[in-house]
Scaffold this motif. Structure first.
Motif, PDB file in Angstrom:
ATOM      1  N   ASP A  48       0.811  -1.219   0.000  1.00 60.06           N
ATOM      2  CA  ASP A  48       0.000   0.000   0.000  1.00 60.06           C
ATOM      3  C   ASP A  48       0.846   1.272   0.000  1.00 60.06           C
ATOM      4  O   ASP A  48       0.307   2.370   0.062  1.00 60.06           O
ATOM      5  N   ASP A  49       2.167   1.131  -0.063  1.00 60.78           N
ATOM      6  CA  ASP A  49       3.048   2.291  -0.077  1.00 60.78           C
ATOM      7  C   ASP A  49       2.819   3.093  -1.358  1.00 60.78           C
ATOM      8  O   ASP A  49       3.016   2.571  -2.463  1.00 60.78           O
ATOM      9  N   PRO A  50       2.405   4.366  -1.269  1.00 58.36           N
ATOM     10  CA  PRO A  50       2.138   5.155  -2.478  1.00 58.36           C
ATOM     11  C   PRO A  50       3.371   5.371  -3.330  1.00 58.36           C
ATOM     12  O   PRO A  50       3.271   5.553  -4.549  1.00 58.36           O
ATOM     13  N   LEU A  51       4.563   5.339  -2.736  1.00 58.37           N
ATOM     14  CA  LEU A  51       5.785   5.532  -3.506  1.00 58.37           C
ATOM     15  C   LEU A  51       6.045   4.368  -4.460  1.00 58.37           C
ATOM     16  O   LEU A  51       6.796   4.496  -5.416  1.00 58.37           O
ATOM     17  N   ALA A  52       5.425   3.206  -4.181  1.00 64.89           N
ATOM     18  CA  ALA A  52       5.613   2.052  -5.052  1.00 64.89           C
ATOM     19  C   ALA A  52       4.938   2.252  -6.401  1.00 64.89           C
ATOM     20  O   ALA A  52       5.328   1.656  -7.401  1.00 64.89           O
ATOM     21  N   LYS A  53       3.898   3.066  -6.446  1.00 63.08           N
ATOM     22  CA  LYS A  53       3.193   3.419  -7.683  1.00 63.08           C
ATOM     23  C   LYS A  53       2.607   2.195  -8.397  1.00 63.08           C
ATOM     24  O   LYS A  53       2.544   2.154  -9.623  1.00 63.08           O
ATOM     25  N   LEU A  54       2.189   1.208  -7.652  1.00 63.89           N
ATOM     26  CA  LEU A  54       1.542   0.053  -8.271  1.00 63.89           C
ATOM     27  C   LEU A  54       0.086   0.379  -8.570  1.00 63.89           C
ATOM     28  O   LEU A  54      -0.604   0.976  -7.748  1.00 63.89           O
ATOM     29  N   SER A  55      -0.377  -0.034  -9.738  1.00 67.28           N
ATOM     30  CA  SER A  55      -1.770   0.211 -10.108  1.00 67.28           C
ATOM     31  C   SER A  55      -2.695  -0.671  -9.282  1.00 67.28           C
ATOM     32  O   SER A  55      -2.272  -1.665  -8.680  1.00 67.28           O
ATOM     33  N   ASP A  56      -3.972  -0.316  -9.257  1.00 70.35           N
ATOM     34  CA  ASP A  56      -4.955  -1.119  -8.522  1.00 70.35           C
ATOM     35  C   ASP A  56      -5.018  -2.547  -9.070  1.00 70.35           C
ATOM     36  O   ASP A  56      -5.143  -3.511  -8.307  1.00 70.35           O
ATOM     37  N   ASP A  57      -4.928  -2.680 -10.409  1.00 69.80           N
ATOM     38  CA  ASP A  57      -4.959  -4.020 -11.013  1.00 69.80           C
ATOM     39  C   ASP A  57      -3.749  -4.845 -10.588  1.00 69.80           C
ATOM     40  O   ASP A  57      -3.872  -6.042 -10.292  1.00 69.80           O
ATOM     41  N   ALA A  58      -2.563  -4.201 -10.551  1.00 73.44           N
ATOM     42  CA  ALA A  58      -1.356  -4.918 -10.153  1.00 73.44           C
ATOM     43  C   ALA A  58      -1.444  -5.369  -8.703  1.00 73.44           C
ATOM     44  O   ALA A  58      -1.056  -6.494  -8.365  1.00 73.44           O
ATOM     45  N   PHE A 150      14.459  11.458  -1.168  1.00 72.82           N
ATOM     46  CA  PHE A 150      14.572  12.469  -2.221  1.00 72.82           C
ATOM     47  C   PHE A 150      13.260  12.684  -2.974  1.00 72.82           C
ATOM     48  O   PHE A 150      13.212  13.441  -3.948  1.00 72.82           O
ATOM     49  N   ALA A 151      12.188  12.028  -2.542  1.00 72.68           N
ATOM     50  CA  ALA A 151      10.937  12.013  -3.310  1.00 72.68           C
ATOM     51  C   ALA A 151      10.362  13.400  -3.550  1.00 72.68           C
ATOM     52  O   ALA A 151       9.747  13.659  -4.589  1.00 72.68           O
ATOM     53  N   HIS A 152      10.539  14.314  -2.605  1.00 75.84           N
ATOM     54  CA  HIS A 152       9.872  15.617  -2.716  1.00 75.84           C
ATOM     55  C   HIS A 152      10.826  16.747  -3.117  1.00 75.84           C
ATOM     56  O   HIS A 152      10.437  17.917  -3.088  1.00 75.84           O
ATOM     57  N   LEU A 153      12.053  16.408  -3.508  1.00 73.66           N
ATOM     58  CA  LEU A 153      13.013  17.437  -3.900  1.00 73.66           C
ATOM     59  C   LEU A 153      12.715  17.971  -5.295  1.00 73.66           C
ATOM     60  O   LEU A 153      12.218  17.248  -6.158  1.00 73.66           O
TER      61      LEU A 153
END
Length: 249
Positions: A48-58, A150-153
């Protein structure tokens, strides 16, 4: 004198007890702090980590993996997938030219009208395999990816270059921020699930387990490891397998 039980030999190295959270708090240098943030991110990672960017289907496929082999009856669809794989390093235009030539030269043949466009064959492969790519913004000079600490830089802390495509930023008066460069990864989970759907590749994936059992059986009989030519002969992996057996009964 008989050799000691193999369980005793492989259990002689205690598992290290490392307090990762404490190490992270004690880090002083900035590079060490950044490294420990990545370590903590791995420790606490979840689907469920948003940084992983996995789609709902995945995510749904990872939690509910499809069972059984993939069966494709249409020769046109099979030809589409074959062309796509053959042109792995080719362009989209090369695929479309081959598609048009095939449909023209085999007009009227079974499945010729079912040969898919580049977009649709990519979509079909993703649907069947569940394998999809994930993109993260990246420094234009490839110093790092803008993820973790570094996600928000807005710019690279190493070289100072902006994260954003400057031409598009200027053209939109600073409103449109598009990454100057992307880093693409393909998650391992969907790849493993896809391999497990085929009986032959699923059998190959049991190699490490089966080889480890052979090595352990040989150790019990002879007290020796055969020629070290594989990870299965490693002290740590053999000990980990025995620990797992003890814990699971």
């Amino acid at each position: 004198m008989s050799p000691p039980p193999i369980e005793l030999v492989l259990a002689c190295r205690p598992r290290p007890n490392i307090d990762v959270d404490n190490l992270a708090q004690r880090a002083v240098l900035q590079k060490m702090k950044d490294s420990m943030e990545f370590v903590l991110a791995l420790k606490n990672a979840s689907l469920d980590d948003p940084l992983a960017k996995l789609s709902d289907d995945a995510l749904d496929r990872l939690r509910n993996p499809p069972q059984g082999p993939i069966i494709i009856d249409s020769p046109g669809v099979r030809q589409s997938i074959s062309m796509y794989l053959v042109l792995e390093h080719g362009s989209q235009e090369a695929y479309n030219r081959m598609r048009r030539a095939t449909m023209r030269n085999f007009e009227g043949a079974n499945g010729a009208e079912e040969i898919l466009s580049f977009y649709n064959v990519e979509k079909l492969i993703a649907q069947h395999t569940g394998v999809e790519s994930i993109e993260h913004d990246m420094c234009p000079e490839s110093c790092l990816a803008f993820t973790g600490p570094f996600a928000h830089l807005e710019s690279c802390p190493t070289c100072g270059l902006s994260r954003w495509d400057q031409a598009k930023l200027r053209a939109s008066s600073g409103r449109t921020k598009v990454a100057a460069q992307k880093f693409v990864t393909i998650p391992l989970g969907p790849q493993l699930q896809a391999l497990y759907r085929d009986p032959e590749s699923a059998r190959h994936m049991r190699y490490l387990w089966e080889r480890t059992q052979e090595v352990l059986d040989g150790l019990r009989r002879t007290g020796k490891v055969p020629v070290v030519d594989d990870i299965a002969m490693g002290f740590d992996i053999l000990g980990a397998v025995l620990d797992w057996r003890d814990q699971t009964g």
